[in-house]
Design a protein around this motif. Structure first.
Motif, PDB file in Angstrom:
ATOM      1  N   UNK A 184      15.208  -0.376   4.931  1.00 13.74           N
ATOM      2  CA  UNK A 184      14.296  -0.484   6.063  1.00 13.74           C
ATOM      3  C   UNK A 184      12.853  -0.151   5.728  1.00 13.74           C
ATOM      4  N   UNK A 185      12.514  -0.116   4.443  1.00 13.57           N
ATOM      5  CA  UNK A 185      11.140   0.184   4.018  1.00 13.57           C
ATOM      6  C   UNK A 185      10.375  -1.120   3.861  1.00 13.57           C
ATOM      7  N   UNK A 186       9.509  -1.443   4.809  1.00 10.24           N
ATOM      8  CA  UNK A 186       8.802  -2.724   4.828  1.00 10.24           C
ATOM      9  C   UNK A 186       7.654  -2.763   3.824  1.00 10.24           C
ATOM     10  N   UNK A 187       7.297  -1.660   3.206  1.00 10.22           N
ATOM     11  CA  UNK A 187       6.203  -1.617   2.231  1.00 10.22           C
ATOM     12  C   UNK A 187       6.703  -1.327   0.821  1.00 10.22           C
ATOM     13  N   UNK A 188       7.978  -1.493   0.586  1.00  7.25           N
ATOM     14  CA  UNK A 188       8.560  -1.091  -0.694  1.00  7.25           C
ATOM     15  C   UNK A 188       8.162  -2.033  -1.825  1.00  7.25           C
ATOM     16  N   UNK A 210       1.421 -10.396  -1.694  1.00  8.94           N
ATOM     17  CA  UNK A 210       2.847 -10.081  -1.869  1.00  8.94           C
ATOM     18  C   UNK A 210       3.407  -9.593  -0.540  1.00  8.94           C
ATOM     19  N   UNK A 211       4.709  -9.654  -0.409  1.00  9.18           N
ATOM     20  CA  UNK A 211       5.349  -9.275   0.857  1.00  9.18           C
ATOM     21  C   UNK A 211       5.134  -7.809   1.202  1.00  9.18           C
ATOM     22  N   UNK A 212       5.141  -6.906   0.204  1.00 15.00           N
ATOM     23  CA  UNK A 212       4.989  -5.483   0.497  1.00 15.00           C
ATOM     24  C   UNK A 212       3.607  -5.136   1.022  1.00 15.00           C
ATOM     25  N   UNK A 213       2.646  -6.051   0.835  1.00 12.28           N
ATOM     26  CA  UNK A 213       1.286  -5.821   1.329  1.00 12.28           C
ATOM     27  C   UNK A 213       1.072  -6.416   2.715  1.00 12.28           C
ATOM     28  N   UNK A 214       2.094  -7.077   3.245  1.00  8.71           N
ATOM     29  CA  UNK A 214       2.014  -7.679   4.574  1.00  8.71           C
ATOM     30  C   UNK A 214       2.662  -6.765   5.608  1.00  8.71           C
ATOM     31  N   UNK A 215       2.336  -6.985   6.872  1.00 12.67           N
ATOM     32  CA  UNK A 215       2.939  -6.194   7.944  1.00 12.67           C
ATOM     33  C   UNK A 215       4.382  -6.635   8.182  1.00 12.67           C
ATOM     34  N   UNK A 216       5.103  -5.828   8.921  1.00  9.74           N
ATOM     35  CA  UNK A 216       6.481  -6.171   9.271  1.00  9.74           C
ATOM     36  C   UNK A 216       6.533  -7.509  10.009  1.00  9.74           C
ATOM     37  N   UNK A 217       5.647  -7.703  10.984  1.00 10.45           N
ATOM     38  CA  UNK A 217       5.627  -8.958  11.746  1.00 10.45           C
ATOM     39  C   UNK A 217       5.362 -10.150  10.833  1.00 10.45           C
ATOM     40  N   UNK A 218       4.457  -9.962   9.878  1.00  5.70           N
ATOM     41  CA  UNK A 218       4.134 -11.057   8.960  1.00  5.70           C
ATOM     42  C   UNK A 218       5.307 -11.367   8.033  1.00  5.70           C
ATOM     43  N   UNK A 219       6.013 -10.342   7.610  1.00  7.15           N
ATOM     44  CA  UNK A 219       7.191 -10.560   6.772  1.00  7.15           C
ATOM     45  C   UNK A 219       8.289 -11.285   7.548  1.00  7.15           C
ATOM     46  N   UNK A 220       8.457 -10.915   8.816  1.00  4.94           N
ATOM     47  CA  UNK A 220       9.474 -11.575   9.639  1.00  4.94           C
ATOM     48  C   UNK A 220       9.073 -13.030   9.896  1.00  4.94           C
ATOM     49  N   UNK A 221       7.790 -13.267  10.171  1.00  9.61           N
ATOM     50  CA  UNK A 221       7.324 -14.639  10.416  1.00  9.61           C
ATOM     51  C   UNK A 221       7.567 -15.514   9.187  1.00  9.61           C
ATOM     52  N   UNK A 222       7.325 -14.958   8.007  1.00 10.96           N
ATOM     53  CA  UNK A 222       7.569 -15.699   6.771  1.00 10.96           C
ATOM     54  C   UNK A 222       9.060 -15.881   6.537  1.00 10.96           C
ATOM     55  N   UNK A 244      -1.553  -1.747  -4.808  1.00 10.68           N
ATOM     56  CA  UNK A 244      -0.579  -1.255  -5.758  1.00 10.68           C
ATOM     57  C   UNK A 244      -0.697  -2.038  -7.052  1.00 10.68           C
ATOM     58  N   UNK A 245      -0.045  -1.499  -8.089  1.00  8.95           N
ATOM     59  CA  UNK A 245      -0.111  -2.154  -9.392  1.00  8.95           C
ATOM     60  C   UNK A 245       0.377  -3.583  -9.277  1.00  8.95           C
ATOM     61  N   UNK A 246      -0.392  -4.495  -9.815  1.00  3.05           N
ATOM     62  CA  UNK A 246      -0.060  -5.905  -9.735  1.00  3.05           C
ATOM     63  C   UNK A 246       0.933  -6.260 -10.842  1.00  3.05           C
ATOM     64  N   UNK A 247       1.920  -7.098 -10.562  1.00  3.50           N
ATOM     65  CA  UNK A 247       2.842  -7.529 -11.605  1.00  3.50           C
ATOM     66  C   UNK A 247       2.117  -8.429 -12.590  1.00  3.50           C
ATOM     67  N   UNK A 296      10.315  -5.270   3.010  1.00  4.03           N
ATOM     68  CA  UNK A 296      11.574  -4.904   3.649  1.00  4.03           C
ATOM     69  C   UNK A 296      12.682  -5.907   3.429  1.00  4.03           C
ATOM     70  N   UNK A 297      12.333  -7.195   3.310  1.00  4.92           N
ATOM     71  CA  UNK A 297      13.346  -8.244   3.146  1.00  4.92           C
ATOM     72  C   UNK A 297      13.445  -8.702   1.703  1.00  4.92           C
ATOM     73  N   UNK A 298      12.800  -7.958   0.789  1.00  8.74           N
ATOM     74  CA  UNK A 298      12.923  -8.174  -0.652  1.00  8.74           C
ATOM     75  C   UNK A 298      12.674  -9.627  -1.061  1.00  8.74           C
ATOM     76  N   UNK A 299      11.486 -10.125  -0.746  1.00 10.42           N
ATOM     77  CA  UNK A 299      11.080 -11.462  -1.164  1.00 10.42           C
ATOM     78  C   UNK A 299      10.773 -11.472  -2.663  1.00 10.42           C
ATOM     79  N   UNK A 300      11.226 -12.499  -3.367  1.00 10.99           N
ATOM     80  CA  UNK A 300      10.674 -12.762  -4.696  1.00 10.99           C
ATOM     81  C   UNK A 300       9.297 -13.387  -4.469  1.00 10.99           C
ATOM     82  N   UNK A 301       8.435 -13.330  -5.482  1.00 13.34           N
ATOM     83  CA  UNK A 301       7.091 -13.867  -5.321  1.00 13.34           C
ATOM     84  C   UNK A 301       7.121 -15.364  -5.051  1.00 13.34           C
ATOM     85  N   UNK A 302       8.054 -16.082  -5.707  1.00 18.04           N
ATOM     86  CA  UNK A 302       8.113 -17.534  -5.523  1.00 18.04           C
ATOM     87  C   UNK A 302       8.565 -17.895  -4.110  1.00 18.04           C
ATOM     88  N   UNK A 303       9.538 -17.144  -3.558  1.00 16.61           N
ATOM     89  CA  UNK A 303       9.996 -17.421  -2.202  1.00 16.61           C
ATOM     90  C   UNK A 303       8.923 -17.069  -1.171  1.00 16.61           C
TER      91      UNK A 303
END
Length: 235
Positions: free
Chosen positions: A57-61, A89-101, A145-148, A70-77
Motif C-alpha cells: 500500500x505504499x504509493x511512493x515506493x 516514474x510511477x513512484x513520483x506520481x500521486x495515487x490518483x495519477x497512478x490509478x488513472x494510468x 530519488x536516484x534515477x535508474x 503502489x501498483x508496481x509499474x515497470x517503466x515500459x508499462x
C-alpha cells in the motif's frame, strides 16, 4: 523464461506470482498508435487492495528493483499507458495519477498485467473510480530519488530525428509515447491487437509465446509490450 523477461510490468517475487505470470505473460496486446480507451475500470477500493498486495500500500515506493509506485509499474508499462504525462516514474506520481494510468493499462492488457489481480479482486467491472489525476505528479513537491540507469534512454528530439540517417528510421518503430523501438527483420509483421501468444498460436510456433520471445529478445524488451510494425522471427 518468464523470470528473465526484461522490463515486464508484473513484479516476480513469490511462487504464487510466478504461477500467475506463467499464465498471462505474452498476452498483452500490441499497443496501437493511439491512446487506450476508458472501457475498463475498477473502483478505488479494488486498486487499494491490489496495491496492498503489490507494495504494502505504499504509493511512493521505489526499492530499486525496476518497479515503481503502489501498483508496481515497470517503466515500459508506465510509459505505454501514458503515465509519463504526470511524472517520469510511477513512484513520483500521486495515487490518483497512478490509478488513472492503471485504468488505461487495465484496458490495454486486462487484469493479468498485475500478479496481485486475484488478491485484489481486479476485474474489468466498468466502475468509474472517480479519481482526479490533475496535470502533474509529486515530482515537483518531493526530492528527486536516484534515477535508474535507464534514465539515459531518453527519446530523441525532433531535430535529432530529422538529422538521423534515413536508413536508421527504417530500422525502428515509433511507440505511442514517441519513443523508438527496434523494428527487426523477421518474417512476421506485428499488427494492432497482436500478442506473442496469439502470434505463436496463429503461426504454429513450437514452444509457444516463450519460444517466440526468446527468438526476438533482441528487439522485444518486454514480453507484454510489442508494437505494430515490428517484424518478428518465427523460427
Amino acid at each position: 523464461m518468464l523470470l528473465n523477461s526484461k522490463g515486464k510490468h508484473r513484479r516476480p517475487s513469490k511462487a504464487t506470482r510466478i504461477a500467475t505470470l506463467a499464465g498471462v505473460t505474452g498476452a498483452a496486446v500490441a499497443v496501437p498508435l493511439m491512446g487506450a480507451t476508458n472501457a475498463s475500470a475498477a473502483s478505488v477500493e479494488t486498486w487499494d487492495a491490489v496495491a496492498q498486495c503489490e507494495s504494502g500500500g505504499n504509493w511512493s515506493i521505489n526499492t530499486g528493483n525496476g518497479y515503481y509506485g503502489g501498483l508496481q509499474f515497470s517503466q515500459s508499462s508506465w510509459a505505454a499507458a501514458g503515465g509519463t504525462q504526470y511524472a517520469s516514474r510511477a513512484d513520483l506520481a500521486s495515487k490518483d495519477q497512478q490509478i488513472a494510468t492503471a485504468e488505461k493499462l487495465l484496458d490495454m492488457q486486462g487484469p493479468g498485467a498485475w500478479a496481485c489481480a486475484g488478491a485484489g479482486g481486479l476485474t474489468n467491472d466498468g466502475v468509474d473510480p472517480g479519481v482526479n489525476p490533475g496535470g502533474s505528479g509529486q515530482s515537483e513537491s518531493k526530492p528527486e530519488q536516484a534515477q535508474p540507469e535507464r534514465q539515459a534512454e531518453q527519446p530523441t528530439t525532433r531535430s535529432e530525428q530529422r538529422e538521423a540517417p534515413k536508413a536508421e528510421s527504417k530500422k525502428t518503430v515509433t511507440t505511442p509515447t514517441g519513443d523508438k523501438v527496434k523494428k527487426g527483420d523477421g518474417e512476421y509483421k506485428v499488427k494492432a491487437g497482436d500478442t506473442l501468444s496469439k502470434i505463436a498460436q496463429k503461426e504454429d510456433v513450437k514452444g509457444g509465446w516463450s519460444k517466440l520471445f526468446k527468438l526476438n529478445d533482441d528487439i522485444v524488451e518486454d514480453a507484454n509490450l510489442i508494437f505494430p510494425g515490428q517484424q518478428l522471427h518465427l523460427k
